[in-house]
Design a protein around this motif. Structure first.
Motif: not given
Length: 141
Positions: A2-3, A62-65, A73-76
């Motif tokens: 990760p960055e 994630t990808d600019g969003q 690791p699951e988006p809400i």
């Protein structure tokens, strides 16, 4: 890998999480902002009615969003809609009530528990107590 977390990223995450924190408080959940060193800030959310129900929520790009994330690791959802995220978190941390047990009433559902007397003995008990054998004043089994 990760960055690295920049101060600007951390500040943006704090802004998103603070908005979510206010909405979670309005829904009756306790939310505390955590700011660990060299990591993105996160919220520790607890249901005060059932304190074992808790979750760590983060905001990360994630990808600019920017998205709100569960501890797995699951988006809400997107940070532009914190009300939806708050409702989803509230749903996941909701304490459910069990139906009261009716003592003295026989269950009529197909999944009703079989009374112990009608249940076959466990395999180990059958091996230790073969049928027809008497044990210290106890009749045949």
């Amino acid at each position: 890998m990760p960055e690295p977390v920049t101060p600007a990223m951390a500040a943006q995450a704090v802004a998103h999480l603070t908005n979510l924190q206010e909405l979670l408080h309005d829904l009756g959940l306790h939310a505390r902002l955590l700011t660990p060193d060299e990591r993105l800030p996160c919220l520790r959310v607890i249901n005060p009615q059932a304190t074992t129900l808790s979750e760590i929520i983060s905001a990360a790009p994630t990808d600019g969003q920017w998205l709100f994330w569960w501890s797995w690791p699951e988006p809400i959802n997107d940070v532009t809609d914190p009300a939806t995220a708050a409702k989803r978190i509230c749903h996941v941390l909701a304490a459910t009530r069990r139906a009261p047990h009716n003592h003295g009433q026989r269950a009529t559902t197909p999944l009703a528990r079989t009374p112990d007397a009608a249940r076959p003995a466990p395999k180990e008990a059958r091996q230790l107590n073969p049928p027809g054998r008497q044990y210290r004043g106890v009749g045949p089994t």
